[in-house]
Design a protein around this motif. Structure first.
Motif, short mmCIF file in Angstrom:
data_model
loop_
_atom_site.label_atom_id
_atom_site.label_comp_id
_atom_site.label_asym_id
_atom_site.label_seq_id
_atom_site.Cartn_x
_atom_site.Cartn_y
_atom_site.Cartn_z
N GLU A 156 0.82 -1.21 0.00
CA GLU A 156 0.00 0.00 0.00
C GLU A 156 0.86 1.26 0.00
N ASP A 157 2.04 1.19 0.60
CA ASP A 157 2.94 2.34 0.65
C ASP A 157 3.80 2.47 -0.61
N GLY A 158 3.59 1.60 -1.60
CA GLY A 158 4.33 1.69 -2.84
C GLY A 158 5.64 0.92 -2.87
N VAL A 159 5.88 0.08 -1.86
CA VAL A 159 7.09 -0.73 -1.83
C VAL A 159 6.95 -1.90 -2.81
N ASP A 160 8.01 -2.17 -3.56
CA ASP A 160 8.03 -3.31 -4.47
C ASP A 160 8.34 -4.57 -3.67
N VAL A 161 7.41 -5.53 -3.66
CA VAL A 161 7.56 -6.74 -2.85
C VAL A 161 7.62 -7.94 -3.78
N LYS A 162 8.77 -8.62 -3.78
CA LYS A 162 8.94 -9.86 -4.51
C LYS A 162 8.84 -11.00 -3.49
N LEU A 163 7.88 -11.91 -3.73
CA LEU A 163 7.52 -12.92 -2.74
C LEU A 163 7.68 -14.32 -3.33
N CYS A 164 8.51 -15.16 -2.67
CA CYS A 164 8.64 -16.56 -3.07
C CYS A 164 8.04 -17.43 -1.96
N LEU A 165 7.06 -18.25 -2.31
CA LEU A 165 6.35 -19.09 -1.35
C LEU A 165 6.88 -20.51 -1.43
N TYR A 166 7.18 -21.11 -0.27
CA TYR A 166 7.73 -22.46 -0.21
C TYR A 166 6.64 -23.48 0.13
N GLY A 167 6.76 -24.67 -0.43
CA GLY A 167 5.90 -25.77 -0.03
C GLY A 167 4.62 -25.87 -0.83
N ILE A 189 9.94 -27.03 -2.76
CA ILE A 189 10.72 -27.66 -1.69
C ILE A 189 10.99 -26.68 -0.56
N PRO A 190 11.15 -27.18 0.68
CA PRO A 190 11.48 -26.29 1.80
C PRO A 190 12.80 -25.57 1.57
#
Length: 357
Positions: A156-167, A189-190
């Motif tokens: 919401e504050d305009g930060v670029d968030v790159k997210l990798c989800l495990y499992g 994989i974990p």
């Protein structure tokens, strides 16, 4: 608890051995003369009067005169309150010792090694909350549930968030992912928990099933850059994209110059005019700068034009920068940790590619 254990505990609570022995004796007898207390305990006769008066001052007993000095156990409320308050202080001290052991003063250290993952997670949560520009983070479901509120606030504050989800995640709704990141990828994989915040902070901990529980919190751009490449090569480049806020068209904003180069090199080679706005830091002074102009060239250490389309990430592993003409002034624009270029870009917004996409 037998009498000896009770005496030992009272000594730990601050009574002297004679005081503890005299007090337990009075608890067992109810009341007694000073002489009888001395006879029934280990307190020497010459010391019994001082011991009883000291206990009276502490609120443990009261003394009275019946031809000779007598004593009886005092109102229990005072004694119990004293003991319980001491127990609370011991418990608080134990918690403080554990906290200080696990979390050294991060303000005075560039690298902190801690013994609990909770410390790493709490620090990541705090740093994401104060992020200004970008967050790269790889995490499992439990950490995601903990950090999703601060990730959402960052987006919401305009930060670029790159997210990798495990499992194993099944299918996450696009609406949920759009609230917590600008792009998400999935790694089956974990993997270690890692969070990179504003190119400076790194929070790292091995997977939950690791034999050793520890964590690292680093306030250092050089260390963060190493973890950045771990993130790119292991957690990002080769993983499946499950969400992106970008549709692949222009305009588009990049927080990584190398990703920007990969996108615009084919446009330049096809003869299209690429205009961009660069915000970042002037190399040498660290002062914030913003330049708007035309990108005239891209340069990187790996082979150029070896493959069709976007160059592979491996070709951009060395020095990589773009050159732009901003109103007659020429600037070279590098990425994270730039030292040879004019600008270290924090964001590059490609606003126009003349002739279509």
């Amino acid at each position: 608890m037998n009498g000896d254990e009770l005496r030992a505990t009272l000594e730990e609570a601050g009574l002297s051995p004679y005081q503890a022995d005299a007090y337990v004796t009075l608890l067992e007898r109810g009341s007694a003369s000073a002489t009888d207390v001395a006879t029934s305990s280990s307190v020497p006769d010459p010391r019994i009067y001082d011991v009883l008066r000291d206990l009276e001052q502490r609120g443990y007993v009261e003394t009275y005169d019946e031809g000779s000095l007598h004593a009886r156990a005092h109102d229990l409320a005072t004694v119990l309150e004293d003991l319980r308050s001491r127990a609370t202080r011991f418990e608080t001290a134990a918690e403080e010792i554990e906290e200080r052991w696990d979390r050294p003063d991060l303000e005075d250290n560039d690298v902190s090694i801690v013994t609990r993952f909770e410390t790493v997670l709490a620090r990541a949560e705090s740093l994401i909350r104060s992020a200004d520009n970008q967050v790269q983070i790889g995490l499992a479901r439990g950490e995601y549930e903990r950090l999703s509120p601060v990730l959402s606030a960052a987006v919401e504050d305009g930060v670029d968030v790159k997210l990798c989800l495990y499992g194993d995640w099944g299918t996450l709704p696009r609406e949920e992912l759009s609230a917590v990141c600008t792009e998400a990828r999935h790694r089956a994989i974990p993997s270690p928990f890692v969070a990179l915040i504003d190119r400076t902070w790194t929070c790292f901990s091995p997977p939950a099933d690791s034999t050793n529980e520890y964590g690292i919190v680093v306030d250092d751009r050089s260390h963060a850059y190493v973890f950045h490449w771990y993130f790119l090569t292991c957690l990002w480049e080769v993983q499946e994209t499950i969400y992106s806020a970008s549709d692949g068209g222009l305009p588009a904003t990049y927080v990584d110059v190398r990703q920007c180069i990969r996108r615009i090199e084919p446009l330049l080679e096809s003869g299209r005019r690429v205009e961009a706005t660069v915000t970042g830091l002037a190399v040498g002074t660290g002062e914030p700068v913003e330049h708007r102009g035309v990108v005239t060239d891209v340069t990187y250490a790996g082979p150029s034009g070896a493959t069709e389309g976007m160059p592979p990430l491996s070709a951009l592993a060395g020095r990589a920068y773009l050159t732009m003409d901003a109103g007659g002034d020429t600037y070279t624009v590098g990425g994270w940790g730039a030292t040879l270029e004019d600008v270290e870009a924090e964001r590059v917004t490609v606003e126009l590619a003349e002739g279509g996409d």
